[in-house]
Every structure is written in structure tokens, then in C-alpha cells.
Design a protein around this motif. Structure first.
Motif, PDB file in Angstrom:
ATOM      1  N   ALA A  56     -21.137  26.198  26.964  1.00 55.12           N
ATOM      2  CA  ALA A  56     -21.463  25.195  27.983  1.00 55.12           C
ATOM      3  C   ALA A  56     -21.650  23.814  27.358  1.00 55.12           C
ATOM      4  O   ALA A  56     -21.167  22.808  27.896  1.00 55.12           O
ATOM      5  CB  ALA A  56     -22.715  25.610  28.739  1.00 55.12           C
ATOM      6  N   ALA A  57     -22.330  23.760  26.227  1.00 54.66           N
ATOM      7  CA  ALA A  57     -22.533  22.481  25.542  1.00 54.66           C
ATOM      8  C   ALA A  57     -21.198  21.919  25.060  1.00 54.66           C
ATOM      9  O   ALA A  57     -20.951  20.707  25.158  1.00 54.66           O
ATOM     10  CB  ALA A  57     -23.495  22.648  24.373  1.00 54.66           C
ATOM     11  N   ALA A  58     -20.338  22.785  24.541  1.00 51.11           N
ATOM     12  CA  ALA A  58     -19.028  22.331  24.068  1.00 51.11           C
ATOM     13  C   ALA A  58     -18.195  21.807  25.231  1.00 51.11           C
ATOM     14  O   ALA A  58     -17.531  20.767  25.115  1.00 51.11           O
ATOM     15  CB  ALA A  58     -18.298  23.477  23.370  1.00 51.11           C
ATOM     16  N   ALA A  59     -18.243  22.496  26.357  1.00 46.85           N
ATOM     17  CA  ALA A  59     -17.494  22.039  27.529  1.00 46.85           C
ATOM     18  C   ALA A  59     -18.011  20.679  27.997  1.00 46.85           C
ATOM     19  O   ALA A  59     -17.221  19.811  28.397  1.00 46.85           O
ATOM     20  CB  ALA A  59     -17.603  23.063  28.651  1.00 46.85           C
ATOM     21  N   ASN A  60     -19.307  20.491  27.934  1.00 44.97           N
ATOM     22  CA  ASN A  60     -19.891  19.206  28.311  1.00 44.97           C
ATOM     23  C   ASN A  60     -19.415  18.095  27.365  1.00 44.97           C
ATOM     24  O   ASN A  60     -19.079  16.995  27.803  1.00 44.97           O
ATOM     25  CB  ASN A  60     -21.414  19.298  28.300  1.00 44.97           C
ATOM     26  N   ASP A  61     -19.373  18.388  26.067  1.00 45.15           N
ATOM     27  CA  ASP A  61     -18.896  17.408  25.087  1.00 45.15           C
ATOM     28  C   ASP A  61     -17.432  17.043  25.332  1.00 45.15           C
ATOM     29  O   ASP A  61     -17.043  15.882  25.220  1.00 45.15           O
ATOM     30  CB  ASP A  61     -19.066  17.930  23.662  1.00 45.15           C
ATOM     31  N   VAL A  62     -16.631  18.049  25.644  1.00 48.47           N
ATOM     32  CA  VAL A  62     -15.213  17.795  25.917  1.00 48.47           C
ATOM     33  C   VAL A  62     -15.073  16.932  27.173  1.00 48.47           C
ATOM     34  O   VAL A  62     -14.261  16.004  27.216  1.00 48.47           O
ATOM     35  CB  VAL A  62     -14.433  19.117  26.065  1.00 48.47           C
ATOM     36  N   GLY A  63     -15.888  17.217  28.179  1.00 43.97           N
ATOM     37  CA  GLY A  63     -15.856  16.399  29.391  1.00 43.97           C
ATOM     38  C   GLY A  63     -16.229  14.952  29.110  1.00 43.97           C
ATOM     39  O   GLY A  63     -15.599  14.023  29.634  1.00 43.97           O
ATOM     40  N   ASN A  64     -17.244  14.755  28.289  1.00 42.90           N
ATOM     41  CA  ASN A  64     -17.646  13.393  27.918  1.00 42.90           C
ATOM     42  C   ASN A  64     -16.537  12.681  27.153  1.00 42.90           C
ATOM     43  O   ASN A  64     -16.285  11.490  27.365  1.00 42.90           O
ATOM     44  CB  ASN A  64     -18.932  13.412  27.095  1.00 42.90           C
ATOM     45  N   ALA A  65     -15.884  13.400  26.252  1.00 40.05           N
ATOM     46  CA  ALA A  65     -14.785  12.804  25.488  1.00 40.05           C
ATOM     47  C   ALA A  65     -13.631  12.428  26.419  1.00 40.05           C
ATOM     48  O   ALA A  65     -13.027  11.363  26.270  1.00 40.05           O
ATOM     49  CB  ALA A  65     -14.304  13.767  24.409  1.00 40.05           C
ATOM     50  N   ALA A  66     -13.342  13.284  27.375  1.00 35.45           N
ATOM     51  CA  ALA A  66     -12.270  12.980  28.332  1.00 35.45           C
ATOM     52  C   ALA A  66     -12.610  11.742  29.157  1.00 35.45           C
ATOM     53  O   ALA A  66     -11.734  10.915  29.439  1.00 35.45           O
ATOM     54  CB  ALA A  66     -12.036  14.178  29.244  1.00 35.45           C
ATOM     55  N   LYS A  68     -14.400   9.225  28.135  1.00 40.87           N
ATOM     56  CA  LYS A  68     -14.221   8.067  27.250  1.00 40.87           C
ATOM     57  C   LYS A  68     -12.747   7.697  27.122  1.00 40.87           C
ATOM     58  O   LYS A  68     -12.389   6.518  27.128  1.00 40.87           O
ATOM     59  CB  LYS A  68     -14.820   8.337  25.871  1.00 40.87           C
ATOM     60  N   VAL A  69     -11.890   8.700  27.007  1.00 39.14           N
ATOM     61  CA  VAL A  69     -10.449   8.440  26.919  1.00 39.14           C
ATOM     62  C   VAL A  69      -9.958   7.812  28.219  1.00 39.14           C
ATOM     63  O   VAL A  69      -9.169   6.866  28.211  1.00 39.14           O
ATOM     64  CB  VAL A  69      -9.668   9.738  26.599  1.00 39.14           C
ATOM     65  N   GLY A  70     -10.452   8.329  29.349  1.00 40.60           N
ATOM     66  CA  GLY A  70     -10.070   7.753  30.643  1.00 40.60           C
ATOM     67  C   GLY A  70     -10.509   6.308  30.764  1.00 40.60           C
ATOM     68  O   GLY A  70      -9.766   5.462  31.272  1.00 40.60           O
ATOM     69  N   ASN A  71     -11.713   6.012  30.302  1.00 39.80           N
ATOM     70  CA  ASN A  71     -12.213   4.627  30.347  1.00 39.80           C
ATOM     71  C   ASN A  71     -11.369   3.718  29.459  1.00 39.80           C
ATOM     72  O   ASN A  71     -11.064   2.588  29.829  1.00 39.80           O
ATOM     73  CB  ASN A  71     -13.678   4.570  29.929  1.00 39.80           C
ATOM     74  N   ALA A  72     -10.998   4.224  28.278  1.00 38.13           N
ATOM     75  CA  ALA A  72     -10.169   3.423  27.374  1.00 38.13           C
ATOM     76  C   ALA A  72      -8.800   3.154  27.999  1.00 38.13           C
ATOM     77  O   ALA A  72      -8.288   2.034  27.932  1.00 38.13           O
ATOM     78  CB  ALA A  72     -10.010   4.128  26.024  1.00 38.13           C
ATOM     79  N   ALA A  73      -8.223   4.163  28.629  1.00 42.00           N
ATOM     80  CA  ALA A  73      -6.919   3.984  29.282  1.00 42.00           C
ATOM     81  C   ALA A  73      -7.029   2.984  30.421  1.00 42.00           C
ATOM     82  O   ALA A  73      -6.132   2.167  30.638  1.00 42.00           O
ATOM     83  CB  ALA A  73      -6.402   5.327  29.790  1.00 42.00           C
ATOM     84  N   SER A  74      -8.115   3.022  31.147  1.00 40.39           N
ATOM     85  CA  SER A  74      -8.328   2.072  32.240  1.00 40.39           C
ATOM     86  C   SER A  74      -8.423   0.648  31.706  1.00 40.39           C
ATOM     87  O   SER A  74      -7.872  -0.288  32.290  1.00 40.39           O
ATOM     88  CB  SER A  74      -9.597   2.436  32.998  1.00 40.39           C
ATOM     89  N   LYS A  75      -9.116   0.473  30.584  1.00 34.95           N
ATOM     90  CA  LYS A  75      -9.229  -0.854  29.979  1.00 34.95           C
ATOM     91  C   LYS A  75      -7.858  -1.375  29.546  1.00 34.95           C
ATOM     92  O   LYS A  75      -7.555  -2.558  29.698  1.00 34.95           O
ATOM     93  CB  LYS A  75     -10.179  -0.824  28.785  1.00 34.95           C
ATOM     94  N   VAL A  76      -7.035  -0.483  29.014  1.00 32.40           N
ATOM     95  CA  VAL A  76      -5.688  -0.896  28.596  1.00 32.40           C
ATOM     96  C   VAL A  76      -4.882  -1.316  29.819  1.00 32.40           C
ATOM     97  O   VAL A  76      -4.186  -2.335  29.795  1.00 32.40           O
ATOM     98  CB  VAL A  76      -4.968   0.248  27.837  1.00 32.40           C
ATOM     99  N   GLY A  77      -4.991  -0.550  30.892  1.00 28.16           N
ATOM    100  CA  GLY A  77      -4.280  -0.915  32.119  1.00 28.16           C
ATOM    101  C   GLY A  77      -4.737  -2.254  32.656  1.00 28.16           C
ATOM    102  O   GLY A  77      -3.914  -3.079  33.072  1.00 28.16           O
ATOM    103  N   ASN A  78      -6.039  -2.486  32.657  1.00 17.31           N
ATOM    104  CA  ASN A  78      -6.562  -3.767  33.126  1.00 17.31           C
ATOM    105  C   ASN A  78      -6.089  -4.915  32.240  1.00 17.31           C
ATOM    106  O   ASN A  78      -5.744  -5.992  32.737  1.00 17.31           O
ATOM    107  CB  ASN A  78      -8.092  -3.742  33.176  1.00 17.31           C
ATOM    108  N   ALA A  79      -6.071  -4.694  30.930  1.00 22.11           N
ATOM    109  CA  ALA A  79      -5.613  -5.739  30.009  1.00 22.11           C
ATOM    110  C   ALA A  79      -4.139  -6.045  30.238  1.00 22.11           C
ATOM    111  O   ALA A  79      -3.734  -7.217  30.221  1.00 22.11           O
ATOM    112  CB  ALA A  79      -5.850  -5.310  28.562  1.00 22.11           C
ATOM    113  N   ALA A  80      -3.344  -5.014  30.487  1.00 15.41           N
ATOM    114  CA  ALA A  80      -1.917  -5.228  30.736  1.00 15.41           C
ATOM    115  C   ALA A  80      -1.709  -6.000  32.033  1.00 15.41           C
ATOM    116  O   ALA A  80      -0.867  -6.900  32.107  1.00 15.41           O
ATOM    117  CB  ALA A  80      -1.191  -3.886  30.792  1.00 15.41           C
TER     118      ALA A  80
END
Length: 97
Positions: A56-66, A68-80
Motif C-alpha cells: 500500500a505504501a509503495a502504491a501510494n509512492d508510485v501515485g505521488n510520482a505519477a 509529479k510527472v503529470g505536473n511536469a508535463a503540464s508545465k511543459v505544455g503551458n510553456a509551449a
């Protein structure tokens, strides 16, 4: 002048994009650590509750990482989008050097 603006926009977009790639690499590294931890807990733990809590803790960590990746992709889209809005076509009446 338009050429300089376009060049600056491309530079800003490429810097944002490299940050997103780094975020993806970090997320994948975190995922590898989480999977390794799950494997080690599975080998050394006979208690089901401990194993389930680790999963459960590992799944939570993976969700948090996902996220962060989604937020980074959103920032790239906004910058573009911002870069595309700031690019002005060259004036055909003004000769380029």
C-alpha cells in the motif's frame, strides 16, 4: 527582432522540456526503488499485514510520482503555449539581414 523572439521562445521551451524529462527519469527511478522494496519485503516477511502495508505504501509512492510527472508535463505544455503566443511572424516588408 522576430528571429530573436522565436529563438528565445525555443530556448525557454527546451529548458522546460528538459525539466520534464528529468522528472520522468526521477519517477522511473523511484518506481524501481519501490518495486525493489516490495520484493525485499516479500522475501523476508512472513506476516501478511506487513507485506500488505508495504504494498500500500509503495502504491501510494508510485501515485505521488505519477502526479509529479503529470505536473511536469503540464508545465511543459503551458510553456509551449506561452512560447507559441509570443512568437510573431516576420514582417514581409522588412528585409532580413
Amino acid at each position: 527582432m522576430a528571429e530573436k523572439t522565436a529563438s528565445t521562445a525555443r530556448t525557454a521551451a527546451s529548458r522546460e522540456q528538459s525539466g520534464s524529462v528529468m522528472g520522468i527519469v526521477m519517477a522511473l527511478a523511484l518506481l524501481a526503488v519501490v518495486i525493489g522494496t516490495m520484493f525485499l519485503f516479500g522475501l523476508h516477511s512472513s506476516d501478511r499485514d506487513t507485506r500488505n502495508n508495504a504494498i500500500a505504501a509503495a502504491a501510494n509512492d508510485v501515485g505521488n510520482a505519477a502526479n509529479k510527472v503529470g505536473n511536469a508535463a503540464s508545465k511543459v505544455g503551458n510553456a509551449a503555449e506561452n512560447a507559441a503566443r509570443n512568437v510573431r511572424p516576420a514582417d514581409p516588408k522588412v528585409p532580413e539581414n
